[in-house]
Design a protein around this motif. Structure first.
Motif, PDB file in Angstrom:
ATOM      1  N   VAL A   8      33.228  49.139  18.501  1.00 35.62           N
ATOM      2  CA  VAL A   8      32.914  48.212  17.407  1.00 35.62           C
ATOM      3  C   VAL A   8      33.090  48.955  16.088  1.00 35.62           C
ATOM      4  O   VAL A   8      32.888  50.166  16.002  1.00 35.62           O
ATOM      5  CB  VAL A   8      31.478  47.647  17.505  1.00 35.62           C
ATOM      6  CG1 VAL A   8      31.311  46.791  18.728  1.00 35.62           C
ATOM      7  CG2 VAL A   8      30.452  48.755  17.495  1.00 35.62           C
ATOM      8  N   ASP A   9      33.495  48.209  15.063  1.00 29.39           N
ATOM      9  CA  ASP A   9      33.597  48.765  13.715  1.00 29.39           C
ATOM     10  C   ASP A   9      32.293  48.467  12.987  1.00 29.39           C
ATOM     11  O   ASP A   9      31.810  47.331  13.014  1.00 29.39           O
ATOM     12  CB  ASP A   9      34.776  48.146  12.972  1.00 29.39           C
ATOM     13  CG  ASP A   9      36.108  48.582  13.567  1.00 29.39           C
ATOM     14  OD1 ASP A   9      36.334  49.800  13.627  1.00 29.39           O
ATOM     15  OD2 ASP A   9      36.893  47.710  13.970  1.00 29.39           O
ATOM     16  N   LEU A  10      31.741  49.488  12.355  1.00 33.07           N
ATOM     17  CA  LEU A  10      30.469  49.344  11.660  1.00 33.07           C
ATOM     18  C   LEU A  10      30.622  49.757  10.205  1.00 33.07           C
ATOM     19  O   LEU A  10      30.960  50.908   9.917  1.00 33.07           O
ATOM     20  CB  LEU A  10      29.399  50.226  12.318  1.00 33.07           C
ATOM     21  CG  LEU A  10      29.156  49.986  13.807  1.00 33.07           C
ATOM     22  CD1 LEU A  10      28.314  51.098  14.393  1.00 33.07           C
ATOM     23  CD2 LEU A  10      28.492  48.644  14.010  1.00 33.07           C
ATOM     24  N   PRO A  11      30.383  48.842   9.277  1.00 27.85           N
ATOM     25  CA  PRO A  11      30.449  49.228   7.867  1.00 27.85           C
ATOM     26  C   PRO A  11      29.260  50.117   7.505  1.00 27.85           C
ATOM     27  O   PRO A  11      28.175  49.963   8.047  1.00 27.85           O
ATOM     28  CB  PRO A  11      30.388  47.892   7.132  1.00 27.85           C
ATOM     29  CG  PRO A  11      29.734  46.963   8.085  1.00 27.85           C
ATOM     30  CD  PRO A  11      30.052  47.439   9.462  1.00 27.85           C
ATOM     31  N   VAL A  12      29.505  51.058   6.604  1.00 27.42           N
ATOM     32  CA  VAL A  12      28.454  51.951   6.126  1.00 27.42           C
ATOM     33  C   VAL A  12      28.443  51.867   4.608  1.00 27.42           C
ATOM     34  O   VAL A  12      29.467  52.105   3.958  1.00 27.42           O
ATOM     35  CB  VAL A  12      28.705  53.411   6.578  1.00 27.42           C
ATOM     36  CG1 VAL A  12      27.636  54.337   6.035  1.00 27.42           C
ATOM     37  CG2 VAL A  12      28.770  53.488   8.100  1.00 27.42           C
ATOM     38  N   GLU A  13      27.305  51.528   4.057  1.00 28.42           N
ATOM     39  CA  GLU A  13      27.209  51.366   2.611  1.00 28.42           C
ATOM     40  C   GLU A  13      27.444  52.701   1.906  1.00 28.42           C
ATOM     41  O   GLU A  13      26.800  53.705   2.187  1.00 28.42           O
ATOM     42  CB  GLU A  13      25.819  50.843   2.238  1.00 28.42           C
ATOM     43  CG  GLU A  13      25.707  50.444   0.783  1.00 28.42           C
ATOM     44  CD  GLU A  13      24.374  49.791   0.474  1.00 28.42           C
ATOM     45  OE1 GLU A  13      23.884  50.026  -0.633  1.00 28.42           O
ATOM     46  OE2 GLU A  13      23.847  49.067   1.332  1.00 28.42           O
ATOM     47  N   GLY A  14      28.414  52.717   1.001  1.00 30.77           N
ATOM     48  CA  GLY A  14      28.708  53.911   0.220  1.00 30.77           C
ATOM     49  C   GLY A  14      29.469  54.989   0.959  1.00 30.77           C
ATOM     50  O   GLY A  14      29.572  56.113   0.478  1.00 30.77           O
ATOM     51  N   ALA A  15      30.009  54.695   2.158  1.00 37.79           N
ATOM     52  CA  ALA A  15      30.742  55.711   2.922  1.00 37.79           C
ATOM     53  C   ALA A  15      31.837  55.021   3.737  1.00 37.79           C
ATOM     54  O   ALA A  15      31.907  53.795   3.802  1.00 37.79           O
ATOM     55  CB  ALA A  15      29.789  56.462   3.848  1.00 37.79           C
ATOM     56  N   ALA A  16      32.671  55.839   4.353  1.00 36.71           N
ATOM     57  CA  ALA A  16      33.739  55.310   5.203  1.00 36.71           C
ATOM     58  C   ALA A  16      33.130  54.606   6.410  1.00 36.71           C
ATOM     59  O   ALA A  16      32.082  55.017   6.918  1.00 36.71           O
ATOM     60  CB  ALA A  16      34.643  56.449   5.658  1.00 36.71           C
ATOM     61  N   PRO A  17      33.765  53.537   6.890  1.00 34.74           N
ATOM     62  CA  PRO A  17      33.232  52.822   8.052  1.00 34.74           C
ATOM     63  C   PRO A  17      33.266  53.671   9.321  1.00 34.74           C
ATOM     64  O   PRO A  17      34.054  54.611   9.442  1.00 34.74           O
ATOM     65  CB  PRO A  17      34.150  51.610   8.202  1.00 34.74           C
ATOM     66  CG  PRO A  17      35.127  51.670   7.099  1.00 34.74           C
ATOM     67  CD  PRO A  17      34.955  52.930   6.351  1.00 34.74           C
ATOM     68  N   LEU A  18      32.409  53.305  10.268  1.00 41.34           N
ATOM     69  CA  LEU A  18      32.343  53.971  11.568  1.00 41.34           C
ATOM     70  C   LEU A  18      33.045  53.127  12.617  1.00 41.34           C
ATOM     71  O   LEU A  18      33.065  51.899  12.536  1.00 41.34           O
ATOM     72  CB  LEU A  18      30.884  54.140  12.016  1.00 41.34           C
ATOM     73  CG  LEU A  18      29.968  55.032  11.209  1.00 41.34           C
ATOM     74  CD1 LEU A  18      28.545  54.892  11.708  1.00 41.34           C
ATOM     75  CD2 LEU A  18      30.422  56.476  11.289  1.00 41.34           C
ATOM     76  N   LYS A  19      33.583  53.772  13.601  1.00 45.19           N
ATOM     77  CA  LYS A  19      34.019  53.108  14.830  1.00 45.19           C
ATOM     78  C   LYS A  19      33.225  53.804  15.923  1.00 45.19           C
ATOM     79  O   LYS A  19      33.225  55.029  16.014  1.00 45.19           O
ATOM     80  CB  LYS A  19      35.511  53.242  15.063  1.00 45.19           C
ATOM     81  CG  LYS A  19      35.955  52.453  16.294  1.00 45.19           C
ATOM     82  CD  LYS A  19      37.464  52.429  16.370  1.00 45.19           C
ATOM     83  CE  LYS A  19      37.976  51.197  17.059  1.00 45.19           C
ATOM     84  NZ  LYS A  19      37.963  49.997  16.295  1.00 45.19           N
ATOM     85  N   ALA A  20      32.516  53.026  16.717  1.00 53.69           N
ATOM     86  CA  ALA A  20      31.655  53.599  17.747  1.00 53.69           C
ATOM     87  C   ALA A  20      31.798  52.817  19.038  1.00 53.69           C
ATOM     88  O   ALA A  20      32.135  51.631  19.029  1.00 53.69           O
ATOM     89  CB  ALA A  20      30.203  53.589  17.282  1.00 53.69           C
ATOM     90  N   GLY A  21      31.529  53.475  20.121  1.00 52.57           N
ATOM     91  CA  GLY A  21      31.541  52.830  21.427  1.00 52.57           C
ATOM     92  C   GLY A  21      30.756  53.656  22.417  1.00 52.57           C
ATOM     93  O   GLY A  21      30.579  54.865  22.242  1.00 52.57           O
ATOM     94  N   ILE A  22      30.269  52.996  23.443  1.00 51.38           N
ATOM     95  CA  ILE A  22      29.553  53.683  24.517  1.00 51.38           C
ATOM     96  C   ILE A  22      30.466  53.719  25.735  1.00 51.38           C
ATOM     97  O   ILE A  22      30.950  52.676  26.187  1.00 51.38           O
ATOM     98  CB  ILE A  22      28.228  52.980  24.854  1.00 51.38           C
ATOM     99  CG1 ILE A  22      27.285  53.071  23.660  1.00 51.38           C
ATOM    100  CG2 ILE A  22      27.596  53.590  26.108  1.00 51.38           C
ATOM    101  CD1 ILE A  22      25.993  52.311  23.823  1.00 51.38           C
ATOM    102  N   ILE A  23      30.687  54.918  26.234  1.00 53.21           N
ATOM    103  CA  ILE A  23      31.473  55.093  27.448  1.00 53.21           C
ATOM    104  C   ILE A  23      30.490  55.344  28.589  1.00 53.21           C
ATOM    105  O   ILE A  23      29.852  56.394  28.634  1.00 53.21           O
ATOM    106  CB  ILE A  23      32.453  56.275  27.322  1.00 53.21           C
ATOM    107  CG1 ILE A  23      33.470  56.012  26.206  1.00 53.21           C
ATOM    108  CG2 ILE A  23      33.158  56.535  28.658  1.00 53.21           C
ATOM    109  CD1 ILE A  23      34.421  57.156  25.938  1.00 53.21           C
ATOM    110  N   PRO A  24      30.331  54.372  29.495  1.00 56.62           N
ATOM    111  CA  PRO A  24      29.480  54.623  30.659  1.00 56.62           C
ATOM    112  C   PRO A  24      30.162  55.642  31.570  1.00 56.62           C
ATOM    113  O   PRO A  24      31.373  55.563  31.809  1.00 56.62           O
ATOM    114  CB  PRO A  24      29.375  53.263  31.340  1.00 56.62           C
ATOM    115  CG  PRO A  24      29.860  52.277  30.334  1.00 56.62           C
ATOM    116  CD  PRO A  24      30.817  53.009  29.450  1.00 56.62           C
ATOM    117  N   ILE A  25      29.399  56.595  32.059  1.00 55.39           N
ATOM    118  CA  ILE A  25      29.924  57.591  32.986  1.00 55.39           C
ATOM    119  C   ILE A  25      29.054  57.534  34.236  1.00 55.39           C
ATOM    120  O   ILE A  25      27.860  57.809  34.182  1.00 55.39           O
ATOM    121  CB  ILE A  25      29.915  59.005  32.370  1.00 55.39           C
ATOM    122  CG1 ILE A  25      30.778  59.027  31.107  1.00 55.39           C
ATOM    123  CG2 ILE A  25      30.411  60.029  33.394  1.00 55.39           C
ATOM    124  CD1 ILE A  25      30.764  60.350  30.371  1.00 55.39           C
TER     125      ILE A  25
END
Length: 141
Positions: free
Chosen positions: A113-130
């Motif tokens: 998912v793409d997550l906006p961050v106020e005052g900084a570059a956006p994040l891309k995060a995900g959970i990889i189940p192992i």
């Protein structure tokens, strides 16, 4: 003496830490700054209910650990996230048994998912189940 579960999770964190320039945290909160190459946070997850065999008594687990993968960039975060996911898959494929500590390790695909961050570059995060398949004679893992 650490439990089988802790030994395997520590070995998994050590294996993931072989990916260059990407720190691996274990059960930590998300830091304020994300390194340019990304960040991984290994969560213990859930060992679930074990199956059992008798003679000798063994408990068989399909433990679901979670690896949070986070990258932050204004321009190429999709490519960085994809490259890091590929590196994780390659490292795990090279040692599916953690040097014989468990029966098999199987990562699953992340749902980024793409997550906006106020005052900084956006994040891309995900959970990889192992999924960690292992057996132990101790019911408390």
């Amino acid at each position: 003496m650490p439990t089988t579960r802790e030994t395997i999770l520590t070995a998994l964190a050590d294996l993931l830490s072989t990916i260059p320039h990407v720190p691996v945290l274990r059960g930590e909160v998300l830091p304020e700054r994300i390194p340019p190459a990304g960040l991984m946070i290994l969560r213990d997850g859930n060992p679930g209910e074990p199956g059992m065999t008798l003679s000798p008594l063994m408990y068989h687990y399909q433990h679901r650990a979670e690896l949070e993968v986070i990258v932050q960039s204004t321009t190429d975060r999709d490519a960085v996230f994809d490259a890091l996911s590929a590196q994780i898959g390659a490292v795990i494929a090279a040692d599916r048994t953690l040097r014989g500590l468990c029966d098999w390790i199987e990562p699953e695909a992340a749902e980024p998912v793409d997550l906006p961050v106020e005052g900084a570059a956006p994040l891309k995060a995900g959970i990889i189940p192992i999924i960690l398949h292992y057996a132990t004679s101790d019911a408390l893992v």
